[in-house]
Design a protein around this motif. Structure first.
Motif, PDB file in Angstrom:
ATOM      1  N   TYR A 161       5.815  -2.417  -2.727  1.00 18.43           N
ATOM      2  CA  TYR A 161       6.127  -1.007  -2.483  1.00 18.43           C
ATOM      3  C   TYR A 161       4.931  -0.109  -2.731  1.00 18.43           C
ATOM      4  CZ  TYR A 161      10.904  -2.184  -1.693  1.00 18.43           C
ATOM      5  OH  TYR A 161      12.035  -2.712  -1.147  1.00 18.43           O
ATOM      6  N   ALA A 162       4.381  -0.148  -3.975  1.00 13.66           N
ATOM      7  CA  ALA A 162       3.284   0.765  -4.275  1.00 13.66           C
ATOM      8  C   ALA A 162       2.018   0.354  -3.549  1.00 13.66           C
ATOM      9  CB  ALA A 162       3.047   0.814  -5.780  1.00 13.66           C
ATOM     10  N   GLY A 163       1.788  -0.957  -3.419  1.00 10.95           N
ATOM     11  CA  GLY A 163       0.510  -1.417  -2.888  1.00 10.95           C
ATOM     12  C   GLY A 163       0.457  -1.493  -1.378  1.00 10.95           C
ATOM     13  N   ALA A 164       1.589  -1.677  -0.702  1.00 11.91           N
ATOM     14  CA  ALA A 164       1.524  -1.862   0.745  1.00 11.91           C
ATOM     15  C   ALA A 164       2.293  -0.775   1.494  1.00 11.91           C
ATOM     16  CB  ALA A 164       2.072  -3.238   1.107  1.00 11.91           C
TER      17      ALA A 164
ATOM     18  N   ALA B  54       5.934  -7.108 -10.740  1.00 15.31           N
ATOM     19  CA  ALA B  54       4.705  -7.319  -9.965  1.00 15.31           C
ATOM     20  C   ALA B  54       4.992  -7.172  -8.471  1.00 15.31           C
ATOM     21  CB  ALA B  54       4.125  -8.694 -10.266  1.00 15.31           C
TER      22      ALA B  54
ATOM     23  N   TYR C 281      -5.520   3.576  -3.411  1.00 14.73           N
ATOM     24  CA  TYR C 281      -5.148   4.984  -3.511  1.00 14.73           C
ATOM     25  C   TYR C 281      -6.340   5.877  -3.807  1.00 14.73           C
ATOM     26  CZ  TYR C 281      -0.268   3.881  -3.290  1.00 14.73           C
ATOM     27  OH  TYR C 281       0.939   3.467  -2.860  1.00 14.73           O
TER      28      TYR C 281
ATOM     29  N   ILE D 207      -5.416  -2.978   3.533  1.00 10.10           N
ATOM     30  CA  ILE D 207      -4.070  -3.539   3.733  1.00 10.10           C
ATOM     31  C   ILE D 207      -4.163  -4.816   4.556  1.00 10.10           C
ATOM     32  CG2 ILE D 207      -2.022  -3.188   5.136  1.00 10.10           C
ATOM     33  CD1 ILE D 207      -1.443  -1.812   2.793  1.00 10.10           C
TER      34      ILE D 207
ATOM     35  N   ILE E 191       2.619 -14.537 -15.023  1.00 12.12           N
ATOM     36  CA  ILE E 191       2.312 -14.277 -13.615  1.00 12.12           C
ATOM     37  C   ILE E 191       0.987 -13.526 -13.516  1.00 12.12           C
ATOM     38  CG2 ILE E 191       4.628 -14.294 -12.669  1.00 12.12           C
ATOM     39  CD1 ILE E 191       4.425 -11.155 -13.103  1.00 12.12           C
TER      40      ILE E 191
ATOM     41  N   SER F  17      -4.182  -3.904  -5.700  1.00 15.07           N
ATOM     42  CA  SER F  17      -3.621  -3.222  -4.533  1.00 15.07           C
ATOM     43  C   SER F  17      -3.485  -1.724  -4.800  1.00 15.07           C
ATOM     44  CB  SER F  17      -2.264  -3.818  -4.161  1.00 15.07           C
ATOM     45  OG  SER F  17      -1.322  -3.490  -5.145  1.00 15.07           O
TER      46      SER F  17
ATOM     47  N   LEU G 122       9.223 -15.615 -12.277  1.00 10.45           N
ATOM     48  CA  LEU G 122       8.740 -16.238 -11.042  1.00 10.45           C
ATOM     49  C   LEU G 122       9.621 -17.424 -10.654  1.00 10.45           C
ATOM     50  CD1 LEU G 122       6.498 -16.150  -8.974  1.00 10.45           C
ATOM     51  CD2 LEU G 122       5.134 -17.596 -10.450  1.00 10.45           C
TER      52      LEU G 122
ATOM     53  N   GLU H 221       9.278  -9.947 -15.131  1.00 10.22           N
ATOM     54  CA  GLU H 221       7.862  -9.794 -14.783  1.00 10.22           C
ATOM     55  C   GLU H 221       7.611  -9.873 -13.283  1.00 10.22           C
ATOM     56  OE1 GLU H 221       6.336 -13.025 -16.971  1.00 10.22           O
ATOM     57  OE2 GLU H 221       5.629 -11.761 -18.606  1.00 10.22           O
ATOM     58  N   PHE H 222       8.239 -10.883 -12.659  1.00  5.77           N
ATOM     59  CA  PHE H 222       7.954 -11.096 -11.249  1.00  5.77           C
ATOM     60  C   PHE H 222       8.440  -9.919 -10.417  1.00  5.77           C
ATOM     61  CE2 PHE H 222       9.304 -12.635  -7.061  1.00  5.77           C
ATOM     62  CZ  PHE H 222       8.058 -12.949  -6.567  1.00  5.77           C
TER      63      PHE H 222
ATOM     64  N   VAL I  70       5.261  -3.557  -7.479  1.00  5.29           N
ATOM     65  CA  VAL I  70       3.976  -2.868  -7.355  1.00  5.29           C
ATOM     66  C   VAL I  70       3.249  -3.350  -6.103  1.00  5.29           C
ATOM     67  CG1 VAL I  70       1.749  -2.482  -8.424  1.00  5.29           C
ATOM     68  CG2 VAL I  70       3.775  -2.491  -9.826  1.00  5.29           C
ATOM     69  N   ILE I  71       3.221  -4.679  -5.880  1.00  2.90           N
ATOM     70  CA  ILE I  71       2.443  -5.195  -4.754  1.00  2.90           C
ATOM     71  C   ILE I  71       3.052  -4.728  -3.435  1.00  2.90           C
ATOM     72  CG2 ILE I  71       1.750  -7.273  -3.517  1.00  2.90           C
ATOM     73  CD1 ILE I  71       1.567  -8.691  -6.185  1.00  2.90           C
TER      74      ILE I  71
ATOM     75  N   LEU J   4       6.232   3.188  -9.652  1.00  2.00           N
ATOM     76  CA  LEU J   4       5.547   2.560 -10.789  1.00  2.00           C
ATOM     77  C   LEU J   4       6.425   2.610 -12.031  1.00  2.00           C
ATOM     78  CD1 LEU J   4       1.840   3.690 -10.383  1.00  2.00           C
ATOM     79  CD2 LEU J   4       2.878   1.501  -9.850  1.00  2.00           C
TER      80      LEU J   4
ATOM     81  N   VAL K 253       5.053   7.307  -5.395  1.00  2.00           N
ATOM     82  CA  VAL K 253       4.310   6.208  -6.030  1.00  2.00           C
ATOM     83  C   VAL K 253       4.579   6.194  -7.528  1.00  2.00           C
ATOM     84  CG1 VAL K 253       2.026   5.300  -6.534  1.00  2.00           C
ATOM     85  CG2 VAL K 253       2.514   6.222  -4.283  1.00  2.00           C
TER      86      VAL K 253
END
Lengths: 329, 195
Positions: B58-61, B52, A131, A157, A117, A127, B127, B48-49, B55-56, B36, B32
Motif C-alpha cells: 500500500y504505502a510503497g506501491a 511489512a 516519496y 516502481i 522477516i 520502498s 510469514l 509482522e508479515f 507497507v510494501i 503507516l 500514507v
C-alpha cells in the motif's frame, strides 16, 4: 533490561556514525576513482591523498544559503529530503554487519533488529524512499523538478518488482527471510550467488535503478532536467538527498553481500565485520566503475528493459527455483 | 494498550486529514500516514508479515502510483473549490457518519475491552502462518481473486485500445504540413537569391 537498552542505543548511534563516515569517504573514493578512470588525478589537495576533502565539502554544504522557491509548497519541500534520508538510514537496521560478539557477559548481534522477516522489512523501508524524491520534485513547483520526480516514481516502481522477484530465490533456498539465518544458511550450503547467478545480476541491475545511479540516473539527468528533483534544493537540504543516495548505495551493496555473497562469512584470519565491509567495498567499486563506463539510458529504453526483460527473466528463474526447492525437478 | 491508543489517534487524525486537506498531494500524504499507522498497529499485534506487506504494497506501491497521477495533474495549479456535482452529499455523509459513530460507541459500551477476548491463531500474521493460510484450504479463493484482477487489467486494455489509425493519420498530416513549409521556404530562398 537497561543494559540491553543502552547497548541498543549505542548500536544505533554507531550505525549512523558508520554510515555517515561511509558516505563521506564514498564520495571521495568515487571522485578519486572517476579521476583515475578519466586519466586525471581527482581531488588530492586537501590533506594527504585528499583525505580531508569530505570535511571541506561538508563545511561548504553546511554554510551555503538555504533557498526556498517562492511558489514552493513549504511544508512538503522541507519534509521531502528528511523522508529520503530517514528511509535510507532505516533499511540498514536489519542488515547484520558481522557475527555476534561476546562482550560484558552478553551476546551482542551486530544489527539493530533481527526480525524473522528482516528481508521484507528492508524492502518495506526502501520502498518508502521514493516519496522523498517524488515529493521533493513536486513541492519545488518547477517543471524540471516535477519531471524528475515523476520519472523517479515510474522507474523505481517498475524496477522494484524485478528486484523483489530476484531475491525470492534466496529466500526459498535459505527457507527463511531472517537476514542472520540467510547468512548462516550460506555457511552450510555455500554462497548463494552460485545457484542464483541470474537473480544476482538482475538484483544488481535493479539496484542501480533503485539508487538512481548511472546508467539509470534519469530522475536527475543533468543534460535534460538541470538536476531533476533536487534542482531547487541547496545547502543542507540538498546534502540530505546526497547523503541518502550514497547511503542507499551502501545499503543495496550490503543487502547484495548478505543475500548472495555470504554476508560476514570468510576465512578466519580477518574478523567477520572486516569481511563484510571489504565485500561492500568491492561492490561500491563496481558502482563507480559502471558510472565511469556506461552512458545514460533513454527513458523509454529503460522502461522496456525493465518490463520486457528483467521482470520476465526474474519471474522465470523464480518459478524454476521454486520447482527445484520443492523437489518437482 | 497505550501504544494502540496513540496509534489509533494517529490513524484517525490522518484519516481526517485525507478528507479535509485542500491540496490533493497533502491528502495523499495523510493517507500514507494513515497506512503507516495501520502497519504499526499490525506490528503491535505481532503480525509482522502483515505489517511489512501493508507497507510494501500500500504505502510503497499503490500510494506511489496515486502520487504519480496526482502530482502530474495538480502541478502548478491554483487551489480553488469546484462546485459540487451532487447536491447535499455533505449533509448525507455527515448524518451517515453520526449513525455509524453512535453504533460504534454503543458497541464499545456493550462490550468493554476486558470482556472482548478474541483468541488470535498462533503465529497470526507471521510469514509462515499467512503462507499456510493462502496456500492451504483457501488456495482456490486466492486463485479466484488473482484471475479477477487479471481480467480487470485485461479489460482496461481491451476497452481502451490505442487509436492507431487516428495516430497514423495525424502523423501523415504533420508530415505533409512539414513538407509544404519546407517547399515554401525553398521557394522563398530562391526568390531572395534572384532579387
Amino acid at each position: 533490561m537497561i543494559l540491553q537498552l543502552v547497548i541498543l542505543i549505542v548500536k544505533i548511534i554507531l550505525l549512523i556514525a558508520l554510515l555517515m563516515l561511509g558516505f563521506a569517504y564514498t564520495t571521495l573514493f568515487e571522485r578519486r576513482l572517476l579521476g583515475f578512470f578519466q586519466l586525471r588525478l581527482g581531488p588530492n589537495r586537501v590533506g594527504p591523498f585528499g583525505l580531508m576533502q569530505p570535511l571541506a565539502d561538508g563545511l561548504k554544504m553546511a554554510l551555503k544559503e538555504d533557498l526556498m522557491p517562492a511558489l514552493a509548497d513549504k511544508s512538503v519541500f522541507r519534509l521531502a529530503p528528511v523522508f529520503s534520508l530517514f528511509a535510507a538510514l532505516c533499511v540498514d537496521a536489519v542488515i547484520p554487519f558481522g557475527a555476534p560478539i561476546h562482550l560484558f557477559g552478553t551476546t551482542i548481534t551486530l544489527d539493530i533488529a533481527n526480525p524473522s522477516i528482516g528481508l521484507l522489512i528492508a524492502f518495506a523501508f526502501s520502498s518508502l524512499g521514493i516519496y522523498g524524491i517524488v515529493l521533493g520534485g513536486w513541492a519545488s513547483q518547477n517543471k524540471y523538478s516535477l519531471l524528475g520526480g515523476i520519472r523517479a516514481s515510474a522507474q523505481m516502481i517498475s524496477y522494484e518488482l524485478a528486484m523483489g522477484l530476484s531475491v525470492m530465490g534466496v529466500l526459498m533456498l535459505a527457507h527463511t527471510a531472517n537476514m542472520e539465518d540467510i547468512v548462516l544458511a550460506q555457511k552450510a550450503h555455500g554462497w548463494f550467488f552460485v545457484p542464483e547467478i541470474i537473480p544476482f545480476l538482475i538484483y544488481y541491475i535493479t539496484a542501480f535503478a533503485e539508487t538512481n545511479r548511472t546508467p539509470f540516473d534519469l530522475p536527475e539527468a543533468e543534460s535534460e532536467l538541470v538536476a531533476g528533483y533536487h534542482t531547487e534544493y541547496s545547502g543542507f537540504r540538498f546534502a540530505m538527498y546526497y547523503i541518502a543516495e550514497y547511503i542507499n548505495m551502501i545499503t543495496v551493496s550490503g543487502i547484495a553481500v548478505t543475500l548472495f555473497f555470504g554476508g560476514w562469512l570468510g576465512p578466519s584470519f580477518l574478523p567477520p565485520i572486516v569481511w563484510f565491509l571489504l565485500k561492500v567495498g568491492v561492490s561500491m567499486f563496481v558502482f563507480v566503475w559502471v558510472r565511469a563506463t556506461f552512458p545514460r539510458f533513454r527513458y523509454d529504453k529503460l522502461m522496456s528493459f525493465g518490463w520486457k526483460y528483467l521482470v520476465p527473466a526474474a519471474l522465470i528463474y523464480f518459478v524454476a527455483t521454486a520447482a527445484f526447492v520443492s523437489g518437482v525437478i | 494498550m497505550v501504544g494502540i491508543g496513540i496509534l489509533g489517534v494517529l490513524a484517525i487524525a490522518a484519516a481526517i486529514g485525507v478528507i479535509t486537506a485542500r491540496q490533493p498531494v497533502h491528502s495523499a500524504l495523510y493517507l500514507v500516514a494513515n497506512l503507516l499507522s495501520l502497519a504499526l498497529l499490525y506490528l503491535d499485534l505481532k503480525a509482522e508479515f502483515l505489517a511489512a506487506a501493508q507497507v510494501i504494497v500500500y504505502a510503497g506501491a499503490i500510494m506511489v502510483l496515486f502520487l504519480f497521477v496526482v502530482t502530474l495533474l495538480t502541478a502548478g495549479k491554483e487551489e480553488h473549490e469546484l462546485p459540487e456535482d451532487l447536491p447535499g452529499q455533505r449533509a448525507t455523509a455527515g448524518i451517515l457518519s453520526i449513525i455509524v459513530g453512535i453504533v460504534l460507541v454503543a458497541l464499545a459500551i456493550k462490550y468493554p475491552g476486558t470482556q472482548l477476548k478474541v483468541a488470535l491463531p498462533s503465529g497470526f500474521g507471521g510469514l509462515n502462518s499467512t503462507g499456510k493460510l493462502l496456500w492451504g484450504p483457501d488456495f482456490i479463493y486466492l486463485v479466484g481473486v488473482a484471475i479477477m484482477l487479471l481480467t480487470a487489467a485485461l479489460g482496461v486494455l481491451v476497452l481502451n485500445p490505442p487509436k492507431r489509425e487516428r495516430l497514423l493519420e495525424r502523423r501523415l498530416a504533420a508530415q505533409k504540413e512539414h513538407d509544404a513549409t519546407a517547399e515554401t521556404r525553398k521557394g522563398a530562398g530562391k526568390e531572395g537569391q534572384g532579387a
